[in-house]
Design an enzyme around this catalytic site. Structure first.
Site, PDB file in Angstrom:
ATOM      1  N   ARG A   1      -2.274 -10.486   0.964  1.00  0.00           N
ATOM      2  CA  ARG A   1      -1.883  -9.424   1.517  1.00  0.00           C
ATOM      3  C   ARG A   1      -1.391  -9.149   2.473  1.00  0.00           C
ATOM      4  O   ARG A   1      -0.147  -8.575   3.000  1.00  0.00           O
ATOM      5  CB  ARG A   1      -2.602  -7.175   1.358  1.00  0.00           C
ATOM      6  CG  ARG A   1      -1.899  -6.488   1.748  1.00  0.00           C
ATOM      7  CD  ARG A   1      -2.818  -5.091   1.677  1.00  0.00           C
ATOM      8  NE  ARG A   1      -1.832  -4.663   1.339  1.00  0.00           N
ATOM      9  CZ  ARG A   1      -2.088  -2.970   2.270  1.00  0.00           C
ATOM     10  NH1 ARG A   1      -2.583  -3.441   3.400  1.00  0.00           N
ATOM     11  NH2 ARG A   1      -1.027  -2.100   2.173  1.00  0.00           N
TER      12      ARG A   1
ATOM     13  N   ILE B   1       4.635  -0.858   2.780  1.00  0.00           N
ATOM     14  CA  ILE B   1       4.154  -1.934   2.062  1.00  0.00           C
ATOM     15  C   ILE B   1       2.847  -0.867   0.848  1.00  0.00           C
ATOM     16  O   ILE B   1       2.218   0.009   1.984  1.00  0.00           O
ATOM     17  CB  ILE B   1       3.558  -3.280   1.999  1.00  0.00           C
ATOM     18  CG1 ILE B   1       2.266  -3.259   1.145  1.00  0.00           C
ATOM     19  CG2 ILE B   1       2.276  -2.493   3.573  1.00  0.00           C
ATOM     20  CD1 ILE B   1       2.070  -4.574   1.639  1.00  0.00           C
ATOM     21  N   SER B   2       2.943  -0.218  -0.286  1.00  0.00           N
ATOM     22  CA  SER B   2       2.245   0.748  -0.365  1.00  0.00           C
ATOM     23  C   SER B   2       0.405   0.765  -0.482  1.00  0.00           C
ATOM     24  O   SER B   2       0.043  -0.595  -0.385  1.00  0.00           O
ATOM     25  CB  SER B   2       1.933   1.231  -2.011  1.00  0.00           C
ATOM     26  OG  SER B   2       3.683   1.828  -2.485  1.00  0.00           O
ATOM     27  N   GLN B   3      -0.250   2.175  -0.562  1.00  0.00           N
ATOM     28  CA  GLN B   3      -1.577   1.085   0.384  1.00  0.00           C
ATOM     29  C   GLN B   3      -2.265   0.970  -0.824  1.00  0.00           C
ATOM     30  O   GLN B   3      -2.175   0.684  -2.495  1.00  0.00           O
ATOM     31  CB  GLN B   3      -2.288   2.861   0.077  1.00  0.00           C
ATOM     32  CG  GLN B   3      -3.990   2.989   0.720  1.00  0.00           C
ATOM     33  CD  GLN B   3      -3.885   4.504   0.448  1.00  0.00           C
ATOM     34  OE1 GLN B   3      -3.768   5.316   0.307  1.00  0.00           O
ATOM     35  NE2 GLN B   3      -5.519   5.066   0.542  1.00  0.00           N
TER      36      GLN B   3
END
Ligand code: SAM
Length: 217
Positions: free
Chosen positions: A38, A64-66
Site C-alpha cells: 500500500r 485511497i479507501s481505508q
C-alpha cells in the site's frame, strides 16, 4: 521494481492482523491485502501513514479507501478465480490490485482524467494489468458486460439501473448508497433476474459523480 522493505512488510502484516480483529474473516482477502504494497500509493509526506487503517488523499479531491473498507467490500464480493469484475472508481488503483491478487479478470473505470492517466501507467509498472477505462462508471461498461461482480468505490444516491442490468445471473453488486457524505453499504444479488438487497454497515465515501450519480459541484 517496487521497493518493499522488511519494515513495510512487517507493518503490512500488522495491518492484516488488525483487519482480522475487526471482523474480516476470508483468508484469501487477508492474504491479498498482505501482498499489495500500500505504501507505493503514497507521497513521501504521508508515507509513514501507509499502513494505518485510514483513508488518505490521492489528489483531485479523491482518496485511497481505508484498508478495512477495501477488505469489507472485497469480502462481500466473494471473488472466485476468473470472475469477471467491474470496479467503478479506480482512484489510486489499490483496490484494483487486491481484486487482481484474488484472480479477478478486472475492468476498472475512473471519472477523473488525471487519476485515470496516472493509475493506468503506474499499475502495469507494478505488474497489475486490469482493463482501464476513463469515463462515467455510473453507467457501467455495457461493451464488456455482463459481469460476475461489480464494486462501486464511491457513494451513490441510488443503485444505478445500468449496473444491475450489467450483472450476470447470481452476480453480486456491492455499493455504498445514501447521502453525499454518509452511506449504507448495500449488497445486491441478481436471482432469477430479480434484485435481492441486503443492507450492511455505515460508511463514508467520496461521491459517485455522473449520470446516475451526484451532480459535480
Ligand atoms: N478504489 C479506489 C482506490 O483503491 O484508491 C478508491 C477510490 S475513491 C474512494 C473513489 C473514486 O471514484 C475516485 O477516484 C473518484 O474519482 C471515482 N469516481 C467518482 N465518480 C465516478 C464515476 N461516475 N465513474 C468512475 N469513477 C468515479
Amino acid at each position: 521494481m517496487v521497493e518493499d522493505s522488511y519494515k513495510q512488510r512487517g507493518l503490512r502484516n500488522l495491518l492484516v492482523k488488525n483487519l482480522a480483529k475487526k471482523g474480516i474473516s476470508d483468508s484469501n482477502v487477508l492474504q491479498a491485502i498482505g501482498k499489495v504494497p500500500r505504501h507505493v500509493f503514497f507521497d513521501n509526506a504521508l508515507l509513514s501513514h501507509a499502513y494505518e487503517d485510514k483513508a488518505f488523499p490521492i489528489g483531485e479531491g479523491q482518496t485511497i479507501s481505508q484498508p478495512f473498507t477495501v477488505a469489507f467490500q472485497t469480502e462481500k464480493l466473494e471473488i472466485k478465480v476468473g470472475d469477471k469484475v467491474l470496479e467503478i472508481g479506480t482512484g489510486s488503483g489499490y483496490q484494483a490490485c487486491v481484486l487482481l491478487e484474488l484472480g479477478a479478470k478486472l475492468f476498472t473505470i475512473e471519472y477523473q482524467r488525471k487519476l485515470y492517466e496516472k493509475t493506468s501507467v503506474f499499475l502495469p509498472q507494478m505488474g497489475y494489468k486490469p482493463y482501464f477505462v476513463h469515463g462515467d462508471g455510473s453507467k457501467g461498461l455495457a461493451s464488456k458486460a455482463p459481469f460476475d461482480k461489480i464494486i462501486v468505490t464511491a457513494g451513490a444516491p441510488i443503485i444505478p439501473t445500468a449496473l444491475f442490468e450489467q450483472l450476470n445471473e447470481n452476480g453480486i453488486l456491492i455499493i455504498p448508497v445514501g447521502d453525499r457524505d454518509k452511506q449504507k453499504m448495500i449488497k445486491v444479488v441478481k436471482r432469477n433476474g430479480k434484485m435481492i438487497k441486503e443492507e450492511l454497515a455505515d460508511f463514508a465515501f467520496v461521491p459517485l459523480l455522473g449520470e446516475q450519480g451526484w451532480a459535480n459541484c
